[in-house]
Design a protein around this motif. Structure first.
Motif, PDB file in Angstrom:
ATOM      1  N   VAL A 274       0.806  -1.221   0.000  1.00 49.19           N
ATOM      2  CA  VAL A 274       0.000   0.000   0.000  1.00 49.19           C
ATOM      3  C   VAL A 274       0.841   1.275   0.000  1.00 49.19           C
ATOM      4  O   VAL A 274       0.287   2.369  -0.154  1.00 49.19           O
ATOM      5  N   CYS A 275       2.142   1.152   0.164  1.00 56.84           N
ATOM      6  CA  CYS A 275       3.023   2.321   0.235  1.00 56.84           C
ATOM      7  C   CYS A 275       3.938   2.399  -0.978  1.00 56.84           C
ATOM      8  O   CYS A 275       4.134   1.406  -1.702  1.00 56.84           O
ATOM      9  N   ALA A 306       0.973   5.076  -1.131  1.00 52.78           N
ATOM     10  CA  ALA A 306       1.069   5.286  -2.569  1.00 52.78           C
ATOM     11  C   ALA A 306      -0.133   6.095  -3.045  1.00 52.78           C
ATOM     12  O   ALA A 306      -1.188   6.114  -2.388  1.00 52.78           O
ATOM     13  N   PRO A 307      -0.023   6.779  -4.178  1.00 52.15           N
ATOM     14  CA  PRO A 307      -1.165   7.545  -4.702  1.00 52.15           C
ATOM     15  C   PRO A 307      -2.411   6.668  -4.832  1.00 52.15           C
ATOM     16  O   PRO A 307      -2.345   5.528  -5.296  1.00 52.15           O
ATOM     17  N   GLY A 308      -3.548   7.226  -4.412  1.00 53.52           N
ATOM     18  CA  GLY A 308      -4.802   6.500  -4.493  1.00 53.52           C
ATOM     19  C   GLY A 308      -5.089   5.612  -3.303  1.00 53.52           C
ATOM     20  O   GLY A 308      -6.199   5.077  -3.192  1.00 53.52           O
ATOM     21  N   ALA A 317      -4.255  -3.751   5.185  1.00 49.44           N
ATOM     22  CA  ALA A 317      -3.004  -4.470   4.928  1.00 49.44           C
ATOM     23  C   ALA A 317      -2.371  -4.996   6.206  1.00 49.44           C
ATOM     24  O   ALA A 317      -1.787  -6.086   6.224  1.00 49.44           O
ATOM     25  N   LEU A 318      -2.484  -4.240   7.286  1.00 46.04           N
ATOM     26  CA  LEU A 318      -1.788  -4.581   8.531  1.00 46.04           C
ATOM     27  C   LEU A 318      -2.639  -5.387   9.499  1.00 46.04           C
ATOM     28  O   LEU A 318      -2.117  -5.954  10.457  1.00 46.04           O
ATOM     29  N   PHE A 319      -3.950  -5.459   9.269  1.00 46.13           N
ATOM     30  CA  PHE A 319      -4.856  -6.131  10.196  1.00 46.13           C
ATOM     31  C   PHE A 319      -5.036  -7.592   9.816  1.00 46.13           C
ATOM     32  O   PHE A 319      -5.202  -7.915   8.640  1.00 46.13           O
TER      33      PHE A 319
END
Length: 411
Positions: A274-275, A306-308, A317-319
């Motif tokens: 996601v980054c 990241a954009p968007g 993502a982390l859960f």
């Protein structure tokens, strides 16, 4: 915070502590409740709505708040561990936009709200000279259920040897044998703990309080993301030479180092999704964090969205936290479903999120849960190939001791 929570002014409320800032969210102006397959919303001047949703639960929350008929809002609440299950069941999330917020920073309280009467009542309560409650705790015996827990740990070690997964957190529940005063337990327990975040909530009749050792996901308005995996545990609080000895054990034990390293690697891989990949970094690698009755190996993993991408993507993502589920996550979550009963809030998250795109969430561990007149504690240990059932059982006792001595009976 305890005075506000115990005042009876607001049936539904959430207290959330971050470093240097305490927030009390009282009453319900808006509400989003997520059950398996259905999202329920309640907003001012609109009829309550229940509708099915498809896709991931985080997407349902994002869409529900995007449709909020409010120019600005902050929401507080909780997310269950089963939010991440491939076959979710029961209540998955409950978040509210409060009628009143009280923020305390630098010793100063600021009250805001939509109804001047609410604001006045809260201000009067804060100004009143009310002596602090000093209700005595009744410590809970955590040394129970050892044989059953050791058997489940042995089963998990066997699964790891068979290659089914690398790591899984196996937890156990300890029932409290008397009705509890949750707010008084929060006051007692917070005085004795050094959490990364703390919380006290009562939403829809479900109550919980805890002293989270770990930030699950923190996202600021500029899209900077941080998570703080803790893995590797030893007892803390015996003082002097005893704490120094257990710290050295923690820093040199191959099993604990391996457990921490694979957790950090997993957090990095999740942020890559996601980054901006070039922004992902690790700081403070494998430093010792003292959290109440235990000490952990800790690291911080950060990046820039990241954009968007939004804060909901980071949470998704982390859960659940890798340190409360396992590696790989999907296999560990499935294994937990076979090893344990439904977790609910344990190993889930308490969340504060804003219309600005900021989000802060704490991994729910070291907590007390209370519903329908029954209270319980829960703790787990990370099982890897080098785990032994006796040591993992002792680790759960050490973790439970962060809250078990401070549980206050209901007067």
């Amino acid at each position: 915070m305890t005075r506000l929570a115990g005042s009876g002014l607001f049936t539904d409320h959430v207290v959330y502590e971050r470093p240097g800032r305490w927030t009390f969210a009282g009453g319900v102006r808006g509400e989003v409740v997520l059950d398996a397959g259905t999202v329920h919303t309640r907003w001012p001047d609109r009829e309550p709505l229940s509708a099915p949703y498809g896709g991931r639960p985080a997407g349902a929350l994002r869409e529900a708040f995007a449709a909020a008929p409010l120019p600005a809002w902050n929401a507080y609440g909780w997310i269950a561990f089963e939010f991440a299950s491939a076959r979710p069941s029961g209540r998955l999330a409950h978040l509210v936009v409060p009628r009143v917020e009280v923020r305390v920073e630098d010793g100063e309280a600021r009250v805001s709200g939509t109804d001047p009467r609410d604001v006045e009542r809260v201000a009067d309560l804060l100004a009143a000279d009310v002596p602090s409650r000093t209700a005595a705790p009744s410590p809970v015996d955590v040394r129970q259920g050892g044989d059953a827990y050791r058997a489940r740990v042995a089963r998990a070690v066997g699964d790891i040897a068979a290659g089914r997964y690398q790591k899984v957190i196996v937890s156990r529940r300890v029932d409290v044998p008397y009705p509890v005063d949750v707010a008084a337990t929060y006051a007692r327990g917070r005085a004795a703990n050094t959490p990364a975040r703390s919380f006290l909530l009562d939403l829809g009749g479900f109550q919980a309080t805890g002293f989270s050792p770990e930030v699950l996901a923190s996202v600021d308005e500029d899209g900077r993301v941080m998570t703080q995996p803790l893995a590797g545990t030893r007892a803390f609080g015996s003082g002097g030479d005893a704490d120094a000895r257990t710290r050295k054990e923690l820093e040199t034990d191959p099993k604990e180092i391996f457990e921490h390293a694979v957790s950090v690697r997993t957090s990095q891989e999740e942020l890559y999704r996601v980054c901006d990949p070039d922004s992902v970094h690790v700081t403070g690698f494998m430093t010792v964090k003292e959290r109440g009755s235990v000490q952990h190996l800790g690291s911080s993993v950060g990046g820039v969205l990241a954009p968007g991408r939004t804060c909901w993507d980071a949470l998704d993502a982390l859960f659940p936290g890798v340190t409360a589920s396992g590696i790989p996550k999907a296999g560990a979550i499935e294994a937990i479903g076979g090893l344990e009963e439904r977790r609910g809030l344990y190993a889930g998250a308490v969340v504060a999120v804003s219309h600005t795109g900021a989000l802060d969430s704490a991994l729910v561990l070291r907590a007390l849960y209370n519903e329908d007149g029954r209270a319980w504690l829960r703790a787990g240990a990370g099982i890897v190939s080098g785990s032994t059932p006796d040591r993992e059982y002792e680790e759960t006792c050490e973790k439970l001791s962060s809250i078990s001595p401070y549980v206050v009976p209901l007067a």
